[in-house]
Design an enzyme around this catalytic site. Sequence first.
Site, short mmCIF file in Angstrom:
data_model
loop_
_atom_site.label_atom_id
_atom_site.label_comp_id
_atom_site.label_asym_id
_atom_site.label_seq_id
_atom_site.Cartn_x
_atom_site.Cartn_y
_atom_site.Cartn_z
N SER A 71 -10.68 -0.32 3.17
CA SER A 71 -9.94 -0.50 4.43
C SER A 71 -9.46 0.87 4.90
O SER A 71 -8.82 1.60 4.14
CB SER A 71 -8.71 -1.37 4.22
OG SER A 71 -9.06 -2.64 3.74
N ARG B 69 0.82 -1.22 0.00
CA ARG B 69 0.00 0.00 0.00
C ARG B 69 0.85 1.28 0.00
O ARG B 69 0.47 2.29 0.57
CB ARG B 69 -0.95 0.05 1.20
CG ARG B 69 -2.04 -1.00 1.19
CD ARG B 69 -2.96 -0.82 -0.02
NE ARG B 69 -4.17 -1.60 0.13
CZ ARG B 69 -4.28 -2.90 -0.16
NH1 ARG B 69 -3.24 -3.56 -0.64
NH2 ARG B 69 -5.42 -3.52 0.00
N GLU C 251 -4.59 3.63 6.10
CA GLU C 251 -4.29 3.27 4.72
C GLU C 251 -4.76 4.40 3.81
O GLU C 251 -4.17 4.67 2.78
CB GLU C 251 -5.03 1.97 4.39
CG GLU C 251 -4.60 1.28 3.12
CD GLU C 251 -5.62 1.39 2.02
OE1 GLU C 251 -5.29 1.03 0.90
OE2 GLU C 251 -6.74 1.84 2.28
N1 EPU Z 1 -11.27 -10.48 10.15
C1 EPU Z 1 -12.02 -10.60 11.29
N2 EPU Z 1 -12.97 -9.64 11.55
C2 EPU Z 1 -13.20 -8.59 10.72
C3 EPU Z 1 -12.42 -8.47 9.56
C4 EPU Z 1 -11.44 -9.42 9.28
O1 EPU Z 1 -11.86 -11.53 12.08
O2 EPU Z 1 -14.06 -7.77 11.02
C5 EPU Z 1 -10.25 -11.50 9.84
C6 EPU Z 1 -10.68 -12.34 8.63
O3 EPU Z 1 -11.51 -13.41 8.99
C7 EPU Z 1 -9.34 -12.81 8.09
C8 EPU Z 1 -8.41 -11.64 8.39
O4 EPU Z 1 -9.04 -10.87 9.42
O5 EPU Z 1 -8.87 -13.92 8.81
C9 EPU Z 1 -8.14 -10.78 7.17
O6 EPU Z 1 -9.37 -10.26 6.64
P1 EPU Z 1 -9.65 -10.20 5.05
O7 EPU Z 1 -9.32 -11.49 4.44
O8 EPU Z 1 -11.04 -9.66 4.87
O9 EPU Z 1 -8.61 -9.18 4.49
P2 EPU Z 1 -7.98 -7.84 5.08
O10 EPU Z 1 -6.57 -8.11 5.43
O11 EPU Z 1 -8.84 -7.27 6.14
C10 EPU Z 1 -7.02 -6.91 2.83
C11 EPU Z 1 -7.03 -5.59 2.12
C12 EPU Z 1 -8.33 -5.42 1.35
C13 EPU Z 1 -8.46 -6.57 0.35
C14 EPU Z 1 -8.44 -7.89 1.12
C15 EPU Z 1 -8.44 -9.10 0.22
C16 EPU Z 1 -5.62 -4.11 3.44
C17 EPU Z 1 -5.57 -2.96 4.39
N3 EPU Z 1 -6.84 -4.50 3.07
O12 EPU Z 1 -8.05 -6.86 3.82
O13 EPU Z 1 -8.22 -4.21 0.61
O14 EPU Z 1 -9.66 -6.46 -0.39
O15 EPU Z 1 -7.23 -7.97 1.93
O16 EPU Z 1 -7.21 -9.22 -0.42
O17 EPU Z 1 -4.56 -4.63 3.06
C18 EPU Z 1 -8.62 -1.87 0.68
O18 EPU Z 1 -7.38 -1.73 0.63
O19 EPU Z 1 -9.39 -0.88 0.73
C19 EPU Z 1 -9.17 -3.22 0.73
C20 EPU Z 1 -10.48 -3.46 0.88
#
Ligand code: EPU
Length: 331
Positions: free
Chosen positions: A220, A152, A316
């Site tokens: 995010s 990012r 972010e």
């Molecule tokens: N989780 C929870 N509770 C929540 C949210 C997440 O327990 O409320 C857990 C999920 O179950 C999972 C882990 O946290 O085990 C990661 O969550 P997720 O797979 O949804 O991905 P993320 O790391 O939260 C990132 C990006 C997203 C992108 C997704 C998929 C960042 C800051 N965010 O989210 O990007 O769509 O991975 O690749 O890196 C964005 O940048 O705006 C964005 C949406």
Amino acid sequence: MEDLSTLNSFGLHVNAKSVYRIRSLADLRSAPSDHALILGRGSDILLTDDYDGNVLVNCITDTRFSEDGDFNVVRCGGGRELDSLIGELVSRGISGLENLSAIPGTVGAAPVQNVGAYGVEIGSAIASVDYFDLDRREFGTIKGEDCGFGYRTSWFKEHPERRLFITEVEFRLKKGFHPVLSYKGLVDTALDTPYKIRERVIKLRREKLPDPSVVGSAGSFFKNPVVGEDQAALLQRSYPDIPLYPLGGGRVKLAAGWLIDRAGCRGITHGNAGTWDKQALVIVNRGNAKPHEIVALAKYVSIEVFRRFGIKLEPEVRIYGRRGEITWDQI
Ligand code: EPU
């Protein structure tokens, strides 16, 4: 004064002096650009106040396709919607960016944040970025390898003093189908075309993230924090189900959404701001939110995560005040 509520995806009602839509390089040269704020679709920003200057909106959308040996070469105007480009790539059978489907925002903004999702980051496909430097009044090009792409981040994000209007991005995409199916929702052998991957990604995003046409947000709000292996091991001892993503070199990425959720902040509301109940990392405008409500909620979330886990969340989104970009600690 002009209202910017349709030019920031949070839908916040803040104003700028005037808004100029830039459709060509000639428009760019003639636009009043002193202290101007450059916007794509405003999908990854938080405007905390009225902007004391003009706004230049990138609306350059020309796209050209060619081939160079084993690569498809795509040159795309910085103002085109990234998802519109990805839809066209998939319909032409060109693989490489389908995992980035349905990300709101423009092609020109994508290298700045090095947007990423489902195991793919856009920087890996970028050959070069063309820009117009608003202060030096000159055009230039930066090669992909010089863009400093990281999680990012990029050279562009780290040098906000250089006000570069990104006119065009060149992508080089290796011919053939190169699926990236490492993310848990994509581990599926039936995903055997770029089109099917795109459809699955769109479904996954719909399940977890708010529909940008209905609920204001900037995706995010915070980055996933990176800690050392020792700290990760300590956290795992106290919270055995904590998701950990080892990065190598003794570094481990944590899931900010999980931390926020476990700090009791999923689905909470402050005034007209809230965290999304299906993905706590997303801060939303529940209707008519004021910038200070989004800021107060985000500060509350980061304090709760720090109190519970001793981890400092970094935004972010990019944050702007009256005179330009400001840091998280300044508000
Ligand atoms: N989780 C929870 N509770 C929540 C949210 C997440 O327990 O409320 C857990 C999920 O179950 C999972 C882990 O946290 O085990 C990661 O969550 P997720 O797979 O949804 O991905 P993320 O790391 O939260 C990132 C990006 C997203 C992108 C997704 C998929 C960042 C800051 N965010 O989210 O990007 O769509 O991975 O690749 O890196 C964005 O940048 O705006 C964005 C949406």
